[in-house]
Design a protein around this motif. Structure first.
Motif, PDB file in Angstrom:
ATOM      1  N   ASP A 124       0.828  -1.218   0.000  1.00 34.77           N
ATOM      2  CA  ASP A 124       0.000   0.000   0.000  1.00 34.77           C
ATOM      3  C   ASP A 124       0.859   1.264   0.000  1.00 34.77           C
ATOM      4  OD1 ASP A 124      -2.524  -1.305   0.043  1.00 34.77           O
ATOM      5  OD2 ASP A 124      -2.289  -1.668   2.187  1.00 34.77           O
ATOM      6  N   GLY A 125       1.978   1.227  -0.702  1.00 32.90           N
ATOM      7  CA  GLY A 125       2.858   2.388  -0.805  1.00 32.90           C
ATOM      8  C   GLY A 125       3.793   2.564   0.374  1.00 32.90           C
ATOM      9  N   GLN A 126       3.667   1.754   1.418  1.00 31.20           N
ATOM     10  CA  GLN A 126       4.514   1.861   2.603  1.00 31.20           C
ATOM     11  C   GLN A 126       5.580   0.767   2.565  1.00 31.20           C
ATOM     12  OE1 GLN A 126       4.154   4.331   4.910  1.00 31.20           O
ATOM     13  NE2 GLN A 126       2.531   5.113   3.567  1.00 31.20           N
ATOM     14  N   ARG A 127       6.816   1.152   2.799  1.00 29.77           N
ATOM     15  CA  ARG A 127       7.917   0.181   2.787  1.00 29.77           C
ATOM     16  C   ARG A 127       7.860  -0.694   4.024  1.00 29.77           C
ATOM     17  NH1 ARG A 127      13.493   0.046   4.560  1.00 29.77           N
ATOM     18  NH2 ARG A 127      14.670  -1.324   3.184  1.00 29.77           N
ATOM     19  N   LEU A 128       7.965  -2.008   3.811  1.00 33.83           N
ATOM     20  CA  LEU A 128       8.045  -2.943   4.930  1.00 33.83           C
ATOM     21  C   LEU A 128       9.511  -3.023   5.343  1.00 33.83           C
ATOM     22  CD1 LEU A 128       5.728  -5.764   3.526  1.00 33.83           C
ATOM     23  CD2 LEU A 128       5.117  -3.881   5.026  1.00 33.83           C
ATOM     24  N   ALA A 129       9.783  -2.578   6.553  1.00 33.00           N
ATOM     25  CA  ALA A 129      11.172  -2.445   7.002  1.00 33.00           C
ATOM     26  C   ALA A 129      11.737  -3.797   7.436  1.00 33.00           C
ATOM     27  CB  ALA A 129      11.249  -1.456   8.165  1.00 33.00           C
ATOM     28  N   PHE A 130      12.739  -4.257   6.713  1.00 33.56           N
ATOM     29  CA  PHE A 130      13.471  -5.468   7.077  1.00 33.56           C
ATOM     30  C   PHE A 130      14.779  -5.480   6.308  1.00 33.56           C
ATOM     31  CE2 PHE A 130      11.349  -6.756   3.218  1.00 33.56           C
ATOM     32  CZ  PHE A 130      12.255  -7.571   2.583  1.00 33.56           C
ATOM     33  N   ASN A 131      15.738  -6.240   6.822  1.00 34.37           N
ATOM     34  CA  ASN A 131      16.979  -6.495   6.091  1.00 34.37           C
ATOM     35  C   ASN A 131      17.293  -7.980   6.192  1.00 34.37           C
ATOM     36  OD1 ASN A 131      18.284  -6.876   8.620  1.00 34.37           O
ATOM     37  ND2 ASN A 131      18.597  -4.664   8.788  1.00 34.37           N
ATOM     38  N   GLN A 164       6.421 -11.629  11.318  1.00 40.17           N
ATOM     39  CA  GLN A 164       5.809 -11.129  10.087  1.00 40.17           C
ATOM     40  C   GLN A 164       6.159 -12.039   8.909  1.00 40.17           C
ATOM     41  OE1 GLN A 164       7.189  -7.223   8.987  1.00 40.17           O
ATOM     42  NE2 GLN A 164       5.465  -6.849   7.629  1.00 40.17           N
ATOM     43  N   VAL A 165       5.191 -12.242   8.028  1.00 41.45           N
ATOM     44  CA  VAL A 165       5.390 -13.057   6.830  1.00 41.45           C
ATOM     45  C   VAL A 165       5.127 -12.180   5.611  1.00 41.45           C
ATOM     46  CG1 VAL A 165       4.621 -15.071   5.530  1.00 41.45           C
ATOM     47  CG2 VAL A 165       4.717 -15.170   8.022  1.00 41.45           C
ATOM     48  N   ILE A 166       6.109 -12.108   4.711  1.00 45.95           N
ATOM     49  CA  ILE A 166       5.985 -11.325   3.483  1.00 45.95           C
ATOM     50  C   ILE A 166       5.972 -12.303   2.319  1.00 45.95           C
ATOM     51  CG2 ILE A 166       7.065  -9.574   2.018  1.00 45.95           C
ATOM     52  CD1 ILE A 166       8.436  -8.515   4.602  1.00 45.95           C
TER      53      ILE A 166
END
Length: 199
Positions: A124-131, A164-166
Motif C-alpha cells: 500500500d505504498g509503505q515500505r516494509l522495514a526489514f533487512n 511477520q510473513v511477506i
C-alpha cells in the motif's frame, strides 16, 4: 449441416480472440522494458494467463455450439461433458490461482536489484522495514509439474524473526532470480501440486 452453420461463427470468434491474445503477448514482449520496481502489470498477467485463456477461447465456442444444436444424442451429451471437464480442468485451476495471487499481491511492489544487493517490499505504498538479518527463513514454493497451465504460479515467503510473513508471488516477477538472491538466508525449496499461498 445446421451444426456446422452454427459452429462457424463461434470458431471465427474464437480465432479472433486467439489472434488478439497472441498479438498482445507479442506487443507486450517487444515493448516491455526491464524495470527495477516490480508490480502487478497487464503484461505479466497476460504472460501467465496466455494458455488458460487460449484454452477457454478455443474450447468454449465449441461447447456453446451444443446449446444451439437442439436435442442432443447420448453420444453428443457424453462428448459435451468430457470436453467441458477437459477444458475446465486445464483452465479453471490456473484462473483460480491467478485470482488468489492477485488478491494477495495487487497492492504490493518490489524493488529488486540483485547487483546492488537491494530488496525492498512495499505494501500500500509503505515500505516494509526489514533487512537480511531479520529474515528467519525463506520458503520458495513451486509447482511439482512444469507442464500444467498453473505451473508458473509460485511464490517466495520471507518469514521474519518478529513473526511477520511477506509473500511475493510470480504475479509480480519471475522468482528464480529472487530465490537465487536469497539462497544464503535459510532458503527452503518446497514443491506442491497446486501452489496456494500457505501462511
Amino acid at each position: 449441416m445446421k451444426t456446422v452453420s452454427l459452429l462457424r461463427p463461434l470458431l471465427e470468434f474464437g480465432a479472433v480472440i486467439v489472434a488478439l491474445i497472441v498479438g498482445l503477448r507479442l506487443v507486450t514482449g517487444l515493448f516491455g522494458s526491464r524495470r527495477k520496481m516490480y508490480r502487478v502489470t497487464f503484461q505479466r498477467q497476460v504472460a501467465l494467463l496466455f494458455w488458460p485463456v487460449l484454452c477457454l477461447s478455443v474450447g468454449l465456442p465449441f461447447l456453446v455450439s451444443f446449446l444451439f444444436a437442439g436435442t442432443l444424442s447420448t453420444y453428443e451429451l457424453v462428448l459435451l461433458v468430457l470436453l467441458s471437464a477437459l477444458i475446465l480442468g486445464f483452465a479453471a485451476p490456473a484462473l483460480l490461482l491467478h485470482l488468489h495471487y492477485y488478491l494477495h499481491n495487487h497492492d504490493t511492489e518490489v524493488l529488486f536489484e540483485p547487483k546492488q544487493n537491494v530488496l525492498e517490499v512495499y505494501q500500500d505504498g509503505q515500505r516494509l522495514a526489514f533487512n537480511r538479518a531479520d529474515i528467519r527463513r525463506v520458503i520458495y514454493a513451486r509447482c511439482s509439474s512444469r507442464r500444467l497451465f498453473w505451473s508458473n504460479y509460485e511464490y517466495v515467503q520471507l518469514q521474519l524473526h518478529n513473526g511477520q510473513v511477506i509473500t511475493i508471488t510470480s504475479l509480480l516477477l519471475k522468482l528464480a532470480p529472487l530465490a537465487e538472491f536469497l539462497r544464503n538466508t535459510h532458503l527452503e525449496a518446497q514443491q506442491f501440486f497446486f501452489c496456494t499461498i500457505r501462511l
